[in-house]
Design an enzyme around this catalytic site. Structure first.
Site, PDB file in Angstrom:
ATOM      1  N   ASP A 282       5.920  29.267  13.480  1.00 19.92           N
ATOM      2  CA  ASP A 282       5.439  28.363  12.430  1.00 19.92           C
ATOM      3  C   ASP A 282       5.453  29.055  11.078  1.00 19.92           C
ATOM      4  OD1 ASP A 282       4.603  25.889  13.782  1.00 19.92           O
ATOM      5  OD2 ASP A 282       3.186  27.190  14.823  1.00 19.92           O
TER       6      ASP A 282
ATOM      7  N   ASP B 175       3.795  18.871  19.188  1.00 22.81           N
ATOM      8  CA  ASP B 175       3.183  20.072  18.598  1.00 22.81           C
ATOM      9  C   ASP B 175       1.831  19.730  17.994  1.00 22.81           C
ATOM     10  OD1 ASP B 175       2.628  22.466  17.304  1.00 22.81           O
ATOM     11  OD2 ASP B 175       4.264  22.288  15.850  1.00 22.81           O
TER      12      ASP B 175
HETATM   13  C1  DX5 Z   1       0.439  23.348  13.234  1.00 27.84           C
HETATM   14  C2  DX5 Z   1       1.572  24.104  13.877  1.00 27.84           C
HETATM   15  C3  DX5 Z   1       1.420  24.266  15.332  1.00 27.84           C
HETATM   16  C4  DX5 Z   1       0.224  25.080  15.763  1.00 27.84           C
HETATM   17  C5  DX5 Z   1      -0.205  24.509  17.080  1.00 27.84           C
HETATM   18  O1  DX5 Z   1       0.765  23.119  11.912  1.00 27.84           O
HETATM   19  O2  DX5 Z   1       2.794  23.461  13.647  1.00 27.84           O
HETATM   20  O3  DX5 Z   1       2.596  24.782  15.925  1.00 27.84           O
HETATM   21  O4  DX5 Z   1       0.460  26.444  15.921  1.00 27.84           O
HETATM   22  O5  DX5 Z   1      -1.406  25.111  17.435  1.00 27.84           O
HETATM   23  P1  DX5 Z   1      -2.365  24.452  18.515  1.00 27.84           P
HETATM   24  O6  DX5 Z   1      -1.612  24.405  19.809  1.00 27.84           O
HETATM   25  O7  DX5 Z   1      -3.520  25.403  18.548  1.00 27.84           O
HETATM   26  O8  DX5 Z   1      -2.728  23.086  18.024  1.00 27.84           O
HETATM   27 ZN    ZN Z   2       4.573  24.112  14.841  1.00 27.89          ZN
END
Ligand code: DX5
Ligand code: ZN
Length: 219
Positions: free
Chosen positions: A34, A174
């Site tokens: 990310d 996601d």
């Molecule tokens: C949020 C990101 C995600 C994040 C997901 O903006 O795009 O990829 O890391 O994290 P979790 O699984 O904790 O929601």
């Molecule tokens: Zn992401």
């Protein structure tokens, strides 16, 4: 086959390779990277240096999610750093068609996504130019947020569109995914599951194995 893409955003950056080592030996194929610029989203993460530093030691598909304005400026840099796929945001690109083409021309897979509040139908006309459609199930910017139930309608819309038009596009989800709710999105036909805090803030190996056990129910 459903694939897991653990988001390293929730890893311990003081011990990033240590955390990544714990993901080994579980049959994992990819990791989710990310990148945030503090403008498109209200958070700043990391970019090329971190990606290239972990490239050689981790034989994974580098699934790179760019939450940055005008990503077209940096496509070649991400390629050089080691990205295998780049997913860009609909809202972040002035010339989306040219951006998708630049990713393709650089020799990477092409992903497209949008914020949960963007009309998902606006993205359909690009499906012939992408390998992956990512459904954001939280507002982009931070790990550890709560899954937004209303985004299930988007998954349903895209699954039907892909199947009805016989497209090869994969669908990824996601945000806010946990071993306790992942079946709800698998039931909607998701091909790839991103999970960050539910893996890296817990027992990394055992969480990955649990996800893989659940995926077997869908084979
Ligand atoms: C949020 C990101 C995600 C994040 C997901 O903006 O795009 O990829 O890391 O994290 P979790 O699984 O904790 O929601
Ligand atoms: Zn992401």
């Amino acid at each position: 086959m459903v694939r897991l893409s653990p988001s390293i955003l929730s890893a311990n950056f003081a011990n990033l390779q240590g955390d990544l080592d714990q993901t080994k030996g579980c049959g994992l194929k990819m990791i989710h990277i990310d990148v945030m610029d503090g403008i498109f989203v209200p958070n700043i993460s990391f970019a090329f240096k971190v990606i290239s530093d972990i490239r050689d030691k981790n034989d994974y598909f580098f699934d790179t999610h760019l939450m940055i304005e005008e990503p077209i400026r940096y496509i070649d840099e991400f390629k050089k750093a080691g990205s295998d796929r780049i997913t860009v945001h609909y809202e972040a690109c002035k010339d989306l068609k040219a951006t998708l083409k630049a990713i393709r021309d650089a020799g990477m897979e092409v992903g497209l996504t949008a914020k949960p509040e963007t009309d998902p139908k606006l993205l359909l006309k690009y499906f012939d130019q992408i390998d992956l459609i990512l459904v954001m199930s939280v507002r982009p910017g931070f790990g550890g947020q709560k899954f937004m139930e209303e985004t299930k309608a988007t998954m349903d819309l895209y699954r039907k569109y892909i199947d009805e038009n016989n497209l090869k596009v994969k669908m990824q989800v996601d945000g806010g995914i946990k071993t306790t709710n992942v079946r709800e999105v698998l039931d909607l036909g998701v091909d790839e599951v991103v999970s960050g805090s539910d893996i890296f803030a817990k027992d990394i190996k055992s969480q990955i194995l649990t996800y893989h056990e659940i995926f077997k129910e869908y084979e």
